[in-house]
Design a protein around this motif. Structure first.
Motif, PDB file in Angstrom:
ATOM      1  N   HIS B 213      11.177  83.180  95.865  1.00 50.51           N
ATOM      2  CA  HIS B 213       9.844  83.785  96.022  1.00 50.51           C
ATOM      3  C   HIS B 213       9.948  85.278  96.306  1.00 50.51           C
ATOM      4  O   HIS B 213       8.953  85.989  96.213  1.00 50.51           O
ATOM      5  CB  HIS B 213       9.067  83.065  97.126  1.00 50.51           C
ATOM      6  CG  HIS B 213       9.714  83.131  98.464  1.00 50.51           C
ATOM      7  ND1 HIS B 213      10.865  82.437  98.770  1.00 50.51           N
ATOM      8  CD2 HIS B 213       9.384  83.818  99.582  1.00 50.51           C
ATOM      9  CE1 HIS B 213      11.210  82.692 100.030  1.00 50.51           C
ATOM     10  NE2 HIS B 213      10.330  83.520 100.537  1.00 50.51           N
ATOM     11  N   TYR B 263       6.787  75.331  93.808  1.00 52.43           N
ATOM     12  CA  TYR B 263       6.342  75.737  95.143  1.00 52.43           C
ATOM     13  C   TYR B 263       7.341  76.716  95.763  1.00 52.43           C
ATOM     14  O   TYR B 263       6.959  77.756  96.309  1.00 52.43           O
ATOM     15  CB  TYR B 263       6.173  74.505  96.025  1.00 52.43           C
ATOM     16  CG  TYR B 263       5.916  74.815  97.477  1.00 52.43           C
ATOM     17  CD1 TYR B 263       4.653  75.200  97.913  1.00 52.43           C
ATOM     18  CD2 TYR B 263       6.939  74.734  98.417  1.00 52.43           C
ATOM     19  CE1 TYR B 263       4.413  75.487  99.251  1.00 52.43           C
ATOM     20  CE2 TYR B 263       6.715  75.007  99.755  1.00 52.43           C
ATOM     21  CZ  TYR B 263       5.450  75.393 100.170  1.00 52.43           C
ATOM     22  OH  TYR B 263       5.219  75.682 101.487  1.00 52.43           O
ATOM     23  N   ALA B 264       8.624  76.407  95.653  1.00 54.44           N
ATOM     24  CA  ALA B 264       9.657  77.262  96.252  1.00 54.44           C
ATOM     25  C   ALA B 264       9.678  78.643  95.587  1.00 54.44           C
ATOM     26  O   ALA B 264       9.931  79.654  96.236  1.00 54.44           O
ATOM     27  CB  ALA B 264      11.030  76.598  96.131  1.00 54.44           C
ATOM     28  N   HIS B 267       5.865  80.484  96.524  1.00 54.04           N
ATOM     29  CA  HIS B 267       5.306  80.721  97.854  1.00 54.04           C
ATOM     30  C   HIS B 267       6.368  81.107  98.866  1.00 54.04           C
ATOM     31  O   HIS B 267       7.298  80.357  99.119  1.00 54.04           O
ATOM     32  CB  HIS B 267       4.564  79.475  98.336  1.00 54.04           C
ATOM     33  CG  HIS B 267       3.435  79.129  97.442  1.00 54.04           C
ATOM     34  ND1 HIS B 267       2.240  79.806  97.446  1.00 54.04           N
ATOM     35  CD2 HIS B 267       3.344  78.230  96.431  1.00 54.04           C
ATOM     36  CE1 HIS B 267       1.456  79.318  96.512  1.00 54.04           C
ATOM     37  NE2 HIS B 267       2.088  78.362  95.871  1.00 54.04           N
ATOM     38  N   GLY B 268       6.190  82.241  99.473  1.00 58.29           N
ATOM     39  CA  GLY B 268       7.096  82.629 100.547  1.00 58.29           C
ATOM     40  C   GLY B 268       6.599  82.094 101.863  1.00 58.29           C
ATOM     41  O   GLY B 268       5.568  81.446 101.944  1.00 58.29           O
TER      42      GLY B 268
END
Lengths: 272, 272
Positions: B213, B263-264, B267-268
């Motif tokens: 991210h 998702y990985a 998004h951080g």
């Protein structure tokens, strides 16, 4: 060593455990009432045995007798050998995988027993689709969830389709029912869990900010595809969390949402 | 306003776009060759139109004529009204959703055009299952991936089943084919992307540690259920990444793995 019995008549009462497997309504009533479930395919049968389930009997087409030779030698239950047409006549479908076993259910533990020692728990409300239940167990096992709790109206994890989709994860992840629902979510709080309800609601906090991987004990509450969690379940949670999503698109399906949430709960990032 | 034409014979050539929809082999050849695809169900038809696809015709059972009234009024393509039995005779199945549209494909953009402005891209190799393709597009849209690139042997995102499972996300996420494969992964590097191959291999780095991210441009390379990525694709990647998993369990299914990885990548966590 188990006896191999060749059966030639579809009405033979010894095949009673395997009749009408495609009749979902019938089987979902019959199997829990009679304390059995059906494991299908070599890999799943082996995993059920490895998990300590007792075999009631096995139904094999001839070419599977050789493949399963070691299991037959170790078994103390009857092994019925039938030709593929008879297998289809009894079960109602063409048994591609050629190997079925009827297994004895074990008594379900109660929730408190399942929670002892657990730190990451998935809680499902009204997930009554066998494929979804199986997929969620598979992800729970892979992503390191310690246990699963089910509302009373969730589908049976030991139904043939759930078992198959889970790749046998329903045997390895401990699970229990929570009843009454949702009042017995209190069991989780008494065991020191924070209860996080997963919802697409705009009022929920983004799950990455909530950082559940830092919580000593986190329980993730998931609803069914479509309806999501009930108002009562949402009200019983400690916090509402959501997976950050792009605007103007449908939400993730329940299997994908569960996998993302399990990952967020189970894995931190370095330096945190 | 479109003309509503009642058709009463299953051999009527005007229904040619809708014949034998259950014959996957036939349809997967015919549809790209003839430049059409089938949208099924009110929601999907509306989304295809909203995404700018031109309608060739629509096939409706009578009760759907009212529901689709506004679309019929706006359409300049013929609308064929048929009774449910005729719909089944033509298509080969009982059309539960009662509304089918034949849509005109658009020329696929080339990869460089799709990459312009993109920061998060999913790249699929040999994902030839229509359900998996659809599920991955749905997750890609929900989790904010900007584009999808496909190896030449991936299944058609516009095949009826893919469209349906994606909930129409195949219309909203831009995609292109990468050919030759895997040599044209070089296109990604030229556009400033790091190519991260997702694999369960123990030699791969955990994806949470790689922190994709934080990368300005990240492309996530995904293989098919079962076989995973080819050696050539793995060799063409910049880094190998894996989703941290519990020991002794099967990997996630490809849909769940894709969702977690998206998702990985997208998004951080705060404070990083």
């Amino acid at each position: 060593m188990a006896e191999i019995i060749t059966v030639e008549h579809p009405e033979d009462p010894r095949l009673g455990d395997y009749t009408s497997l495609t009749d979902v309504e019938l089987r979902r009533r019959r199997e829990p009432a009679e304390g059995l479930f059906i494991a299908e395919g070599e890999k799943v049968v082996r995993r059920a045995l490895a998990a300590g389930y007792r075999m009631r009997s096995m139904l094999l087409t001839p070419k599977w007798v050789e493949v399963m030779r070691d299991l037959i030698e170790a078994a103390d239950a009857p092994v019925y050998q039938v030709d593929p047409a008879l297998a289809e006549a009894v079960t109602g479908y063409h048994v591609h995988r050629g190997a079925l076993a009827s297994m004895q259910r074990k008594p379900l533990p109660d929730a408190a027993a399942v929670l002892a020692g657990a730190q990451r728990v998935a809680v499902m409300e009204s997930v009554n689709d066998h494929t979804n239940i199986g997929a969620i167990f598979r992800s729970a096992a892979a992503l390191g969830m310690d246990a699963v709790l089910l509302s009373p109206d969730c589908a049976d994890p030991l139904y043939r389709r759930s078992v198959k989709v889970s790749m046998g994860a329903v045997f390895s992840v401990p699970y229990a029912r929570l009843d009454p629902w949702p009042a017995s979510l209190e069991t989780l709080r008494q065991a020191g869990f924070q209860v996080l309800a997963l919802t697409p609601s705009a009022q929920a906090e983004p799950i990455d900010r909530v950082a559940p991987h830092r919580m000593p004990r986190a329980a993730l509450l998931l609803g069914a595809e479509g309806d999501g969690l009930s108002h009562r379940a949402l009200a019983a949670a400690d916090r509402l969390v959501r997976i950050p999503m792009a605007h103007d698109v449908d939400s993730l399906n329940v299997g994908a949402a569960a996998a993302v949430a399990f990952y967020a709960v189970a894995h931190g990032r370095p330096g945190e």
